[in-house]
Design an enzyme around this catalytic site. Structure first.
Site, short mmCIF file in Angstrom:
data_model
loop_
_atom_site.label_atom_id
_atom_site.label_comp_id
_atom_site.label_asym_id
_atom_site.label_seq_id
_atom_site.Cartn_x
_atom_site.Cartn_y
_atom_site.Cartn_z
N THR A 1 39.28 60.53 47.64
CA THR A 1 39.45 61.82 48.31
C THR A 1 38.99 61.71 49.75
OG1 THR A 1 39.08 62.91 46.21
CG2 THR A 1 38.85 64.28 48.18
N SER B 1 35.39 53.55 64.75
CA SER B 1 34.36 54.20 63.93
C SER B 1 33.83 55.44 64.66
CB SER B 1 33.22 53.21 63.69
OG SER B 1 32.16 53.86 63.03
N CYS C 1 17.61 41.02 64.55
CA CYS C 1 16.27 41.52 64.27
C CYS C 1 16.29 42.70 63.31
CB CYS C 1 15.60 41.96 65.57
SG CYS C 1 15.38 40.59 66.70
N GLY D 1 33.92 51.64 60.57
CA GLY D 1 34.40 50.43 61.23
C GLY D 1 34.40 49.23 60.31
N SER D 2 33.36 49.09 59.51
CA SER D 2 33.27 47.92 58.63
C SER D 2 34.43 47.88 57.65
CB SER D 2 31.94 47.93 57.87
OG SER D 2 30.86 47.89 58.76
C1 PLP Z 1 29.20 49.53 64.62
C2 PLP Z 1 30.22 48.46 64.63
C3 PLP Z 1 30.96 48.15 63.47
C4 PLP Z 1 30.68 48.80 62.14
O1 PLP Z 1 31.08 50.15 62.11
P1 PLP Z 1 30.48 51.09 60.95
O2 PLP Z 1 31.24 52.37 61.10
O3 PLP Z 1 29.03 51.24 61.24
O4 PLP Z 1 30.77 50.41 59.66
C5 PLP Z 1 31.93 47.18 63.56
N1 PLP Z 1 32.19 46.55 64.71
C6 PLP Z 1 31.52 46.83 65.85
C7 PLP Z 1 31.86 46.10 67.10
C8 PLP Z 1 30.51 47.77 65.85
O5 PLP Z 1 29.83 48.03 66.96
#
Ligand code: PLP
Length: 395
Positions: free
Chosen positions: A237, A199, A324, A70-71
């Site tokens: 890859t 993600s 936290c 996701g990041s």
């Molecule tokens: C977990 C999360 C991410 C990051 O995803 P990763 O796969 O851990 O990099 C981004 N946005 C939201 C809203 C998330 O909950």
């Protein structure tokens, strides 16, 4: 009893996802860019996964780019839209104050690079409106990025309405749907979404794997230079086993949404009703417009971290504000964004459940939270001040 109640942080991989991955770590380990048979088998698997993921989102396979999670998807979407905007002299970006750090920190970086970033206020119920977005759009706005569902308080934004506003004004609309994918219905075409991040590990798939949907016609720039994988949009890859696990997990989640959503919502509402009976606490975010599995509360006279440790002693994995986890003493930016004051924001608890939980477990969670809150308040000087009137209750 052992209860995992931190599904917003990550989920347990499903058997189906693991089974979908194994062949691509064993016999079908080939590089999908190689021309011999086992390479081509891996390549066909990627094509298949892309089609299945696209089907879950309501888009075409060629509109999906695989990422490391996701990041990365958030970073790429935002940086790409910003660079495209700059070429057209548009450097104004609209977002919200309670985005995930993958979005907020990317925007902070872009600010240093000369972009103007406007963060919309979030209402006390944890929602932003399409009207707010419409009022903020300017002729030089190149991107609106608003998360689909918040990872801390679970509120679900009016994505289709925001998408319609952006489409009408010709502004690219990205949504971080990491918390929504596999948990809520998504249809990028019907919802006017131009870019969407997801993600795998948030819907029972593997960690380190995600996808970015980019609508045909919207330019996508690569973040990582190298080989020509992913049509030149993402070098490296492909993580074939993880991508197969992600496709299986998303397909599984989407196929069962009609039955899991109402079931998880009912468990969530039972948990909310039970915890609400504790005096001087408040649910964070709208009670209806929220993710099926998200329960987030603030308690007066409590420190979130001690709450978590005592719940852990009782076999419960839970979370407080995300700050936290980074070892920071700052309260969560999300809770501050919905107007919680510092003292109250420190006493936060997030329980994120899923379809595997039972009513019995929910009742155990309720009694454990009640017990731990009462115990901690018994030792809290702040709680004593509240009780003898030296301090005013806020909640
Ligand atoms: C977990 C999360 C991410 C990051 O995803 P990763 O796969 O851990 O990099 C981004 N946005 C939201 C809203 C998330 O909950």
């Amino acid at each position: 009893m052992k209860i995992y109640a931190d599904n917003a942080a990550t989920t347990k991989m499903s058997r189906r996802a693991i089974d979908a991955m194994l062949p691509y770590m064993e016999d079908c380990f080939g590089n999908p860019s190689s021309l011999y048979t086992i390479g081509q088998q891996a390549n066909e698997a990627l094509t298949d996964a892309r089609e299945r993921i696209a089907a879950c989102l309501g888009c075409a396979a060629r509109e999906i780019t695989f990422t490391s999670g996701g990041s990365e998807a958030d970073n790429q979407a935002i940086r790409s839209a910003a660079a495209t905007g700059a070429l057209r002299g548009k450097k104004h970006i609209i977002s919200t104050a309670f985005e995930h750090h993958a979005v907020l920190h990317t925007l902070e970086q872009l600010k240093k690079e000369g972009y103007e970033v406007e963060l919309l206020d979030v209402h006390s119920n944890g929602l932003v409106t399409a009207e707010q977005v419409a009022a903020a759009i300017r002729p030089d706005t190149c991107l609106v990025t608003v998360m689909y569902a918040n990872n801390e308080i679970g509120t679900v934004q009016p994505i289709a309405e925001i998408g319609a506003v952006c489409r009408a004004r010709g502004v690219t609309f990205h949504t971080d749907a990491v918390q929504a994918a596999g948990h809520l219905p998504i249809h990028v075409a019907e919802q006017n979404i131009d870019m969407l991040s997801l993600s795998a590990h948030k819907f029972h798939g593997p960690k380190g794997c995600g996808a970015l949907y980019v609508r045909r016609g919207i330019p996508l720039r690569s973040l990582i230079e190298g080989g020509a994988q992913e049509r030149g949009k993402r070098a490296g890859t492909e993580n074939v086993p993880a991508i197969m696990g992600m496709a299986a997990a998303l397909e599984d989640a989407c196929a069962h949404l009609n039955e899991t959503m109402p079931r998880v919502c009912a468990l969530r509402d039972r948990l909310i009703a039970g915890i609400s009976k504790i005096p001087h606490c408040a649910l964070n975010g709208d009670a209806q417009q929220r993710l099926p599995g998200n329960v987030s509360f603030c308690f007066e006279g409590i420190e979130g971290e001690s709450l978590l440790l005592l719940l852990d002693d009782r076999g419960i994995s839970a979370s407080s504000g995300s700050a936290c986890t980074s070892g920071s003493l700052d309260p969560s930016h999300v809770l501050l964004a919905i107007g919680r004051v510092h003292d109250v924001a420190h006493g936060s608890l997030r329980l994120t459940i899923d379809e595997s939980n039972t009513e019995e477990e929910i009742d155990y969670l309720i009694s454990a939270v009640e017990e731990v809150v009462t115990y901690l308040r018994g030792m809290s000087p702040i709680w004593r001040d509240l009780q003898n009137g030296k301090r005013q209750y806020i909640l």
